[in-house]
Motif scaffolding. Structure first.
Motif, PDB file in Angstrom:
ATOM      1  N   GLY A  46       0.824  -1.202   0.000  1.00 53.28           N
ATOM      2  CA  GLY A  46       0.000   0.000   0.000  1.00 53.28           C
ATOM      3  C   GLY A  46       0.862   1.257   0.000  1.00 53.28           C
ATOM      4  O   GLY A  46       1.933   1.284   0.619  1.00 53.28           O
ATOM      5  N   ARG A  96     -12.297  -5.584  -0.519  1.00 57.39           N
ATOM      6  CA  ARG A  96     -12.219  -4.343  -1.287  1.00 57.39           C
ATOM      7  C   ARG A  96     -13.639  -3.867  -1.615  1.00 57.39           C
ATOM      8  O   ARG A  96     -14.552  -4.657  -1.800  1.00 57.39           O
ATOM      9  CB  ARG A  96     -11.436  -4.579  -2.575  1.00 57.39           C
ATOM     10  CG  ARG A  96     -11.292  -3.349  -3.442  1.00 57.39           C
ATOM     11  CD  ARG A  96     -10.557  -3.665  -4.743  1.00 57.39           C
ATOM     12  NE  ARG A  96     -10.482  -2.484  -5.601  1.00 57.39           N
ATOM     13  CZ  ARG A  96      -9.937  -2.482  -6.820  1.00 57.39           C
ATOM     14  NH1 ARG A  96      -9.429  -3.613  -7.314  1.00 57.39           N
ATOM     15  NH2 ARG A  96      -9.920  -1.372  -7.530  1.00 57.39           N
ATOM     16  N   PHE A 101      -9.259   2.724   0.231  1.00 58.39           N
ATOM     17  CA  PHE A 101      -8.344   1.771   0.853  1.00 58.39           C
ATOM     18  C   PHE A 101      -7.812   2.319   2.179  1.00 58.39           C
ATOM     19  O   PHE A 101      -7.728   1.600   3.174  1.00 58.39           O
ATOM     20  CB  PHE A 101      -7.153   1.510  -0.085  1.00 58.39           C
ATOM     21  CG  PHE A 101      -7.501   0.720  -1.316  1.00 58.39           C
ATOM     22  CD1 PHE A 101      -8.023  -0.552  -1.206  1.00 58.39           C
ATOM     23  CD2 PHE A 101      -7.283   1.241  -2.579  1.00 58.39           C
ATOM     24  CE1 PHE A 101      -8.346  -1.304  -2.340  1.00 58.39           C
ATOM     25  CE2 PHE A 101      -7.587   0.515  -3.711  1.00 58.39           C
ATOM     26  CZ  PHE A 101      -8.124  -0.759  -3.604  1.00 58.39           C
ATOM     27  N   THR A 128      -1.660  -1.005  -7.050  1.00 58.86           N
ATOM     28  CA  THR A 128      -1.175  -0.311  -5.850  1.00 58.86           C
ATOM     29  C   THR A 128      -2.319   0.436  -5.177  1.00 58.86           C
ATOM     30  O   THR A 128      -3.013   1.224  -5.822  1.00 58.86           O
ATOM     31  CB  THR A 128      -0.057   0.681  -6.201  1.00 58.86           C
ATOM     32  OG1 THR A 128       1.062  -0.039  -6.714  1.00 58.86           O
ATOM     33  CG2 THR A 128       0.389   1.471  -4.976  1.00 58.86           C
ATOM     34  N   MET A 129      -2.511   0.202  -3.906  1.00 57.03           N
ATOM     35  CA  MET A 129      -3.519   0.949  -3.147  1.00 57.03           C
ATOM     36  C   MET A 129      -2.949   2.333  -2.831  1.00 57.03           C
ATOM     37  O   MET A 129      -1.910   2.448  -2.167  1.00 57.03           O
ATOM     38  CB  MET A 129      -3.865   0.215  -1.846  1.00 57.03           C
ATOM     39  CG  MET A 129      -4.455  -1.164  -2.042  1.00 57.03           C
ATOM     40  SD  MET A 129      -5.009  -1.916  -0.473  1.00 57.03           S
ATOM     41  CE  MET A 129      -3.458  -2.028   0.427  1.00 57.03           C
ATOM     42  N   ASP A 130      -3.611   3.364  -3.297  1.00 58.15           N
ATOM     43  CA  ASP A 130      -3.120   4.725  -3.113  1.00 58.15           C
ATOM     44  C   ASP A 130      -4.106   5.526  -2.281  1.00 58.15           C
ATOM     45  O   ASP A 130      -5.269   5.108  -2.062  1.00 58.15           O
ATOM     46  CB  ASP A 130      -2.896   5.392  -4.476  1.00 58.15           C
ATOM     47  CG  ASP A 130      -1.978   6.597  -4.386  1.00 58.15           C
ATOM     48  OD1 ASP A 130      -1.360   6.793  -3.324  1.00 58.15           O
ATOM     49  OD2 ASP A 130      -1.882   7.340  -5.375  1.00 58.15           O
ATOM     50  N   SER A 149       0.134  -2.213   5.028  1.00 62.35           N
ATOM     51  CA  SER A 149      -1.025  -2.829   4.378  1.00 62.35           C
ATOM     52  C   SER A 149      -0.609  -3.355   3.020  1.00 62.35           C
ATOM     53  O   SER A 149       0.388  -2.897   2.439  1.00 62.35           O
ATOM     54  CB  SER A 149      -2.167  -1.829   4.239  1.00 62.35           C
ATOM     55  OG  SER A 149      -1.768  -0.718   3.445  1.00 62.35           O
ATOM     56  N   LEU A 151      -2.371  -5.387  -0.760  1.00 61.06           N
ATOM     57  CA  LEU A 151      -3.505  -5.932  -1.518  1.00 61.06           C
ATOM     58  C   LEU A 151      -3.147  -7.336  -1.993  1.00 61.06           C
ATOM     59  O   LEU A 151      -2.042  -7.562  -2.506  1.00 61.06           O
ATOM     60  CB  LEU A 151      -3.815  -5.042  -2.726  1.00 61.06           C
ATOM     61  CG  LEU A 151      -4.992  -5.483  -3.609  1.00 61.06           C
ATOM     62  CD1 LEU A 151      -6.324  -5.219  -2.905  1.00 61.06           C
ATOM     63  CD2 LEU A 151      -4.945  -4.750  -4.956  1.00 61.06           C
ATOM     64  N   ARG A 381       6.900   2.306  -1.738  1.00 61.49           N
ATOM     65  CA  ARG A 381       5.475   2.354  -1.443  1.00 61.49           C
ATOM     66  C   ARG A 381       5.301   2.505   0.061  1.00 61.49           C
ATOM     67  O   ARG A 381       5.915   1.791   0.856  1.00 61.49           O
ATOM     68  CB  ARG A 381       4.761   1.081  -1.906  1.00 61.49           C
ATOM     69  CG  ARG A 381       4.779   0.871  -3.406  1.00 61.49           C
ATOM     70  CD  ARG A 381       4.073   1.971  -4.141  1.00 61.49           C
ATOM     71  NE  ARG A 381       4.028   1.744  -5.575  1.00 61.49           N
ATOM     72  CZ  ARG A 381       4.086   2.707  -6.478  1.00 61.49           C
ATOM     73  NH1 ARG A 381       4.222   3.960  -6.090  1.00 61.49           N
ATOM     74  NH2 ARG A 381       4.013   2.428  -7.757  1.00 61.49           N
TER      75      ARG A 381
END
Length: 624
Positions: A46, A96, A101, A128-130, A149, A151, A381
């Protein structure tokens, strides 16, 4: 409108590239039990929170029976994931969908989870969780997220849920030890940034990070442990629209290099081209500083520009930038040569190189997110925070080759030792406005021996208030010759510097001696002979006479003459006194005689006096 131009307008509002190649940064996730799903699996880190770069974390996976998407606070359901003493940390598995996120992770963190796994709800490659763009509400919790975190794919998420639903204890390890490659004893990293300070939450977080991380970055760079380079994203305007209003206001070099409008309003405020020009200036600051062997000066310039030249104060301009450049001792001529002409119809070599660098190479994808940190050609990240980024950099060193800073809990560097931190100083009095702090340095006028200095701290400070003359003569003129010292400092509220008696000038930088002899201001008696001195004069008298300065006159300086002179004075005074006394007695005598005769005449009219014959008082006969 054409498809190209629609894409260009989109670029003016969000930092994204058309037809870009995005690489998702992954790390290892290993299931240790149960045996049915044991093994290594991929997960996408994340882009918020603090991944434990260089380390690993083990825990037990929990899938909640309620609030499975973690879009609400778990306290509303009386659920807690806080680990009991001696128990493994809790890794919360959530689904999700329905909310950001970051909000899912924030709610899990508040409930006590140590890490969060988000199971995808569609079959697709990992993403990528942004963090959300321009969301003021989310900014309140994003900066406080500290847990990592990741995904996971829909398929792997379903396997985890099935094992947990079947009563199995699912244990796994999150491993970041190889998340950053470490090919040698030096770490190369780059920061894709922006000088625009009005682009919302992410820009605020970026500015805060640069100020916080500056000290650590300069220690690593000065020690030769790292090689840093800043980068700035620009876009081009399609050739067919280079004459449009949008391109002219957002681009330089005839549409070759553009940036979004800071206020998203083409009719007011700053334009995108203003941002491009400042980005170019910051690139050239790094280039010029790097040529002199001091690339870390870039961090000083960027942080000072943020503080001294913000858009909201209407100081985001060349004039303010030049003052920062001057205070840091950067060669302005080399800088101007590097920047070139923004109005030229040709490529700018510096910005052209930046556009080429935006395209991904090798394992690194295209740079599409601002800010982006790349460590050893691998995109970082996680939360852009000093401690987290320092861990990521340190994980890029080969084992046993990491510098001491990576083994300490705190980082401290005295930035005032290098060029006085770009702050004001008085070398002659050993006084400086630079104050070293844990987060860097501040330029603040000091207080010395009870005297407060006032000014901007960067280019000007001066003593103020009572006692200021004791500190370097209050910044006024002063000079010493042949054991005689003079100062123009005056402890008055209305007057700061005033030349002392015997001098003339502005009192600040210059006071010149007054020639009292030539200007006939003193020593003007007939017997006087005048000679000018620095700050004063010498006056002598002819013969045996003595000069009296207060009366500007000459008197005799021998003892007998002085006594004779005083005797003559007393004799004259005594004679005058006797004469005055005799005159008074004569006056009194004659006054008395006159009064007696008058009285006798009056009395004779009523009675004859023995000593006076009878005096007729009427004349009755009249002679012709």
């Amino acid at each position: 409108m054409t498809k190209q131009f629609l894409c260009f307008l989109l670029l003016l509002s969000i930092p994204f590239l058309c037809e870009s190649r995005f690489v998702v940064e992954k790390n290892s996730l290993s299931v240790t039990s149960p045996d049915s799903i044991k093994g290594a699996h991929d997960c996408a880190i994340g882009n918020f929170g603090i991944p434990q770069y260089g380390g690993s974390m083990g825990g037990t996976v929990v899938y909640p029976k309620e609030n499975q998407k973690s879009c609400k606070e778990f306290s509303d359901f009386s659920i807690s994931f806080k680990s009991q003493p001696g128990a493994l940390p809790t890794f919360l598995l959530v689904d999700r969908g329905d909310c950001f996120f970051a909000l899912k992770v924030w709610n899990a963190q508040k409930a006590g989870a140590s890490a969060v796994l988000v199971a995808d709800n569609v079959d697709e490659p990992l993403i990528t969780m942004d963090t959300p763009e321009e969301d003021a509400a989310s900014a309140k919790y994003i900066e406080n997220i500290t847990i990592p975190s990741a995904l996971v794919t829909k398929g792997f998420g379903e396997k985890l849920k099935k094992a947990i639903g079947g009563g199995d204890m699912v244990n796994l390890n999150l491993d970041w030890r190889e998340a950053v490659p470490h090919p040698d004893a030096r770490v190369e990293y780059e920061l894709w940034t922006n000088s625009n300070d009005e682009c919302g939450v992410k820009c605020d977080m970026l500015m805060e990070f640069v100020k916080d991380f500056k000290g650590a970055a300069q220690i690593l760079e000065k020690g030769g442990y790292t090689q840093f380079r800043p980068h700035y994203i620009t876009w081009y305007c399609p050739h067919a629209f280079t004459l449009s209003r949008q391109c002219k206001s957002q681009c330089i070099n005839k549409g070759r290099y553009c940036a979004p409008d800071p206020e998203q309003d083409f009719s007011s405020g700053y334009d995108g081209k203003d941002v491009v020009v400042e980005n170019l200036r910051q690139l050239c600051v790094f280039k010029v500083a790097n040529e002199t062997g001091k690339p870390w000066v870039w961090w000083d310039y960027v942080t000072d520009f943020q503080i001294r030249c913000p858009m909201k104060e209407k100081k985001y301009n060349k004039e303010c930038a030049d003052s920062v450049i001057k205070s840091l001792g950067i060669d302005s001529r080399k800088l101007d040569k590097c920047m070139g002409d923004p109005n030229a119809d040709s490529d700018n070599p510096v910005l052209k190189e930046e556009q080429d660098a935006q395209v991904g190479k090798g394992s690194r994808g295209d740079v599409t997110i601002l800010p982006t940190l790349v460590v050893n050609n691998r995109q970082y990240r996680g939360k852009l925070e000093k401690g987290a980024v320092l861990k990521a950099l340190c994980s890029g060193f080969e084992e046993t080759t990491e510098p001491a800073i990576c083994l300490s809990t705190e980082v401290e560097s005295n930035e005032c030792l290098d060029n006085n931190g770009g702050c004001w100083q008085d070398k002659s009095a050993n006084i400086t406005a630079c104050k070293d702090t844990f987060r860097g340095r501040v330029c603040e006028c000091p207080r010395v021996d009870g005297v407060q200095f006032k000014g901007d701290g960067y280019s000007h400070c001066e003593p103020s208030g009572p006692g200021r003359c004791t500190i370097n003569n209050g910044g006024c003129w002063h000079e010493e010759r042949d054991g005689h010292a003079f100062s123009a400092c005056v402890d008055k509220d209305s007057v700061k510097c005033e030349c002392p008696p015997g001098f003339k000038g502005d009192g600040f930088k210059k006071c010149e001696d007054i020639n009292e002899c030539k200007e006939k201001k003193a020593c003007q008696c007939p017997e006087c002979s005048c000679k000018n001195t620095w700050g004063s004069y010498d006056c002598s008298c002819s013969g045996d006479l003595l000069y009296m300065r207060d009366h500007d006159t000459c008197i005799s300086k021998t003892g007998s003459q002085v006594r004779s002179a005083w005797a003559a004075v007393w004799l004259i005074m005594l004679s005058l006194g006797l004469a005055a006394g005799g005159a008074y007695l004569v006056y009194k005598y004659r006054l008395r005689q006159y009064m007696d005769s008058e009285i006798r005449a009056i009395m004779a009219q009523y009675m004859p006096l023995d000593s006076q014959p009878e005096v007729p008082n009427h004349v009755n006969d009249e002679r012709a």
